[in-house]
Every structure is written in C-alpha cells, then in structure tokens.
Design an enzyme around this catalytic site. Structure first.
Site, mmCIF file in Angstrom:
data_model
loop_
_atom_site.group_PDB
_atom_site.id
_atom_site.type_symbol
_atom_site.label_atom_id
_atom_site.label_comp_id
_atom_site.label_asym_id
_atom_site.label_seq_id
_atom_site.Cartn_x
_atom_site.Cartn_y
_atom_site.Cartn_z
ATOM 1 N N ASP A 53 -5.323 -0.826 -34.864
ATOM 2 C CA ASP A 53 -3.774 -0.771 -35.158
ATOM 3 C C ASP A 53 -3.343 0.407 -34.908
ATOM 4 O O ASP A 53 -2.019 0.426 -34.348
ATOM 5 C CB ASP A 53 -3.672 -1.094 -36.691
ATOM 6 C CG ASP A 53 -3.056 -2.351 -36.952
ATOM 7 O OD1 ASP A 53 -1.889 -2.427 -37.143
ATOM 8 O OD2 ASP A 53 -3.705 -3.345 -36.971
ATOM 9 N N TRP B 145 -1.425 -5.600 -37.606
ATOM 10 C CA TRP B 145 -1.838 -6.340 -36.444
ATOM 11 C C TRP B 145 -3.225 -6.728 -36.945
ATOM 12 O O TRP B 145 -3.356 -7.863 -36.254
ATOM 13 C CB TRP B 145 -1.658 -5.530 -35.106
ATOM 14 C CG TRP B 145 -0.471 -4.998 -34.772
ATOM 15 C CD1 TRP B 145 -0.032 -3.712 -34.634
ATOM 16 C CD2 TRP B 145 0.890 -5.613 -34.763
ATOM 17 N NE1 TRP B 145 1.086 -3.601 -34.424
ATOM 18 C CE2 TRP B 145 1.740 -4.656 -34.752
ATOM 19 C CE3 TRP B 145 1.056 -7.216 -34.985
ATOM 20 C CZ2 TRP B 145 3.222 -5.141 -34.450
ATOM 21 C CZ3 TRP B 145 2.450 -7.646 -34.864
ATOM 22 C CH2 TRP B 145 3.529 -6.376 -34.520
ATOM 23 N N ASP B 146 -3.891 -5.981 -37.548
ATOM 24 C CA ASP B 146 -5.221 -6.534 -37.887
ATOM 25 C C ASP B 146 -5.158 -7.553 -38.846
ATOM 26 O O ASP B 146 -5.938 -8.705 -38.716
ATOM 27 C CB ASP B 146 -6.082 -5.497 -38.631
ATOM 28 C CG ASP B 146 -6.940 -4.384 -37.483
ATOM 29 O OD1 ASP B 146 -7.391 -5.199 -36.817
ATOM 30 O OD2 ASP B 146 -6.784 -3.118 -37.776
ATOM 31 N N CYS B 147 -4.310 -7.426 -39.978
ATOM 32 C CA CYS B 147 -3.852 -8.543 -40.887
ATOM 33 C C CYS B 147 -3.703 -9.729 -40.037
ATOM 34 O O CYS B 147 -4.140 -11.035 -40.393
ATOM 35 C CB CYS B 147 -3.045 -8.053 -41.884
ATOM 36 S SG CYS B 147 -3.740 -6.720 -42.737
ATOM 37 N N GLY C 29 -6.364 -11.308 -38.131
ATOM 38 C CA GLY C 29 -7.373 -12.093 -38.863
ATOM 39 C C GLY C 29 -6.914 -13.490 -39.138
ATOM 40 O O GLY C 29 -8.040 -14.161 -39.110
#
Length: 407
Positions: A133, A162-164, A167
């Site tokens: 991120d 963006w990770d969230c 995922g």
C-alpha cells in the site's frame, strides 16, 4: 451452521490482503489452513505488538485458522505442502497465496497433482514486482491529493486501503472460481495485482476520467468533501466534528438545525449558485464554512448532537483510537459484532467476528488465532493422510514443528 462449513482453503501468505482473505473465509465457516516456516512467517512478529512482544497483527488477521509449521526449504517440507494444498475432497483444492514460487508453489506445478485446483495468487503489480500500500498509493497520486489545502507535501494514508480491498476481492475471486468448478468440474488459476486493484478504483471513482478530460490533478482540500459539502468544525467544548451535507436531506437538515437556511439562500443568490446542488456547494464551500463556523464555535457537541441525529444530519466527532474505544458503543460488546476472547499468549481481547449477518446461517463467535504450528500434527493426519509413525518421523527430523513459544 456457518455458511461455508465443509469448505477447505489452504493459505500461504504474508502482509494484509491474503491473510485477510483467509480470515474472512474462516469466519464464514471454512476450514482455513495456514502454513508457515518453522521459525514463523514474515508476519509472526509484525507490529502492533502486545507488551510481551506477541504480534497483535498476527492475532488479528489469523483468527479461526489452523496453523502448520514446515521447513519449506527441504524437499520433504515442500512435498507436505503440496499434499495439503492438493488433498482430495469436493470442497477442497482451494489455495490462496501471495508467495508464489515458480517450479513448486505455482499453478502449473500444483495442478499436476490435482487437475481441478483453484489457486488465487496476489502479486504486487501486474509484472510480478513487489508492491505494498505504501508504494502503490504514491505511485498513483493519492498522497498528492491528501492533506491541508494549499500545502505541497504528500500525505500517505495510515489505512492500507488497497490491501483491505484486495483481500476482499480475493475472497470474491476464489468463490467465483469455486462456483465455476461446481458447474464445470474444471479448476483454474486466478490472478490479481495490488496495484491493479488501486488503478481500477481510480477509474471506477471517475478520477482518471476527471484528470484526462480536465488535464488537471485534483488539488488538496484538507478535510473538505470533494464535489459536495463536508467540513470539520471546532466546537465550544474544544472537540472537533465532521459535518457532511452530501444529499439534499442531509443539507437541509444541517441548515434547519443551525438556522442558516436564509443566509444560505442569500449566499446562493449572491454567488449565482444553486446550493441545492451538491457540486455547487463544493464551489461555495469556503463561503458556506464562514457562515457555519460561528454557530459551531458557540456550542458544545452536547448542545446539538440529538438535534443533528433527529434531523438526519451526517456528522461525527473526531476521536483517536483510544477515545473511540472509550466512547463509541460500536467498539464494545454492546455491538453484536464484538465479543471478548482469550488470545493465547496475549490475553483477553475485544475481538470482531464476521461483519456478515446471513439470515439462513448463524454468525459464529470469533475464534482466536492459532499459535504457530498448533495444528501441524492434526493436519498431517486428517488432510495429508499420514500415519502417526510418519508424523513422528517428520517431527524428529525437524521437517515440521509444533507450537512455538513467544520469544
């Protein structure tokens, strides 16, 4: 019964997105088996940590999973992981990873052992280069649109957005491929890149189109809500609130409670703008704020909180994490999302379960994250199909390991 009971997913991961995907599936009832190195994976000691050094990051993103510790440098260890990933079962053969290793832990190699394997791989960018991120955001422009109006320093966001998002997109991709397998009997590889997730949202939110058509980058606007009206105010009690007039109902409620409707009508006539339109409120945001600031400065939050709620105003008090936990019942066991559980090695923690509430399936209580290698023996037996003698030999040779105490 949880909605994904019976599904088995194997996870080889680090960082946020794929551990989050595995945890999301586990909280909906899937049997999620995570494998790591004997000494722990990249996240084993990642901050934030408890006072005793145990990783709260690990505890938070691995709730409800089973943990296997394996020497992945040894041929036997790699063979074990292959057996676990490709073990038989109609609801098995599902693999999540962002640690793809060509010639071993890749779809081409693993699908030779199970033709209907579904494997989802997250990469940093579409070329396979590393990205997180904190590198994706600067590369695409968000920090330069974030921060006080008129400032020039970029501001990186503390939330790994963006990770969230990636995922949860990984969950959607895996379940979509699994549904296709149920219909066709065929497995497949699913690939998603962290930077592509962010790039797609730039397009989906209209930011790319805006930039292309105007030739301009979006400027910094502080805490103002871009394209509508939203602003922060300091109240007489010293607390800061965020107030949003995005919809017409929210805007009219704000004016009704603050008694500023006539002033706003006069402002609109003076500026030649129809303030019933959200875009026009954006252009007039500084003048609107000048009218509202004295009203908030003369009042404590308690003076208007109930009236705002009754009028449907969208607003909130600014809080740090600690104050939010102290004041907001949504961050307590008053909210059915949360309960208190004992996390081994750390102690009792306020812990969320899945935010999903399915009408036909019970939302299970959250389970603690496993200790590293806690389930090695049982997974080798019930998934890899090894005998007790074979398992004992692997432990003796140091190919696999059991729970590792805190350092």
């Amino acid at each position: 019964m949880a909605i994904l009971n019976g599904m088995r997913v194997v996870e080889g991961s680090a960082f946020v997105a794929i551990p989050l995907a595995g945890m999301t599936l586990a909280q909906m009832g899937a049997d999620v088996i995570r494998f790591d190195r004997l000494e722990g994976g990249l996240d084993a000691r990642r901050w934030p940590v408890a006072p005793n050094g145990r990783s709260l990051f690990w505890a938070g993103l691995n709730k409800g999973k089973r943990s296997v510790a394996v020497d992945m440098k040894s041929p036997e260890g790699r063979e074990l992981i292959t057996r676990i990933v490709t073990a038989p079962g109609e609801d098995a053969g599902l693999f999540l990873t962002n640690l793809r290793v060509r010639g071993w832990m890749d779809y081409e190699t693993l699908s030779r052992h199970r033709a209907d394997l579904v494997m989802l791989t997250l990469t940093g960018d579409r070329h396979g280069r590393a990205a997180v991120d904190y590198t994706v955001n600067p590369s695409l422009g968000f920090p330069d649109a974030t921060g006080p109006e008129g400032s020039t320093d970029p501001v990186a966001h503390v939330l790994p957005a963006w990770d969230c998002i990636a995922g949860n997109m990984a969950v959607a991709g895996l379940l979509a491929a699994e549904r296709a397998r149920l219909r066709t009997g065929r497995g497949q590889q699913v690939e998603i890149a962290l930077k592509d997730v962010a790039a797609a949202m730039l397009g989906n939110l209209g930011i790319l189109g805006e930039t292309e058509l105007t030739g301009q980058s979006r400027p910094k606007a502080g805490n103002a809500l871009y394209g509508a009206y939203g602003q922060d105010f300091v109240c007489a009690c010293g607390r800061r609130v965020m107030v949003v007039g995005l919809t017409q109902r929210q805007w009219r409620g704000l004016l009704d409670v603050t008694g500023t409707a006539e002033e706003m009508d006069a402002l609109g006539r003076r500026l030649g703008r129809d303030l019933s339109q959200e875009g026009e409120r954006w252009h007039a945001r500084h003048e609107i704020t000048a009218i509202l600031e004295p009203w908030f400065a003369a009042r404590k939050v308690a003076d208007f909180a109930d009236a705002f709620d009754k009028a449907g105003v969208a607003w909130s008090v600014f809080r740090d994490f600690r104050t939010a936990m102290e004041e907001d019942p949504d961050l307590s066991t008053e909210n059915p999302l949360f309960t208190r559980i004992d996390q081994p090695g750390i102690g009792e923690l306020l812990t969320p379960q899945s935010p999903f509430a399915f009408s036909a399936a019970r939302r299970a209580d959250p389970a603690p994250a496993p200790q590293l290698g806690q389930h090695t023996e049982e997974v080798l037996a019930d998934v890899a199909g090894l005998s007790s003698g074979e398992i004992g030999r692997l432990f003796d040779k140091g190919v696999v390991g059991g729970p590792v105490p805190a350092a």
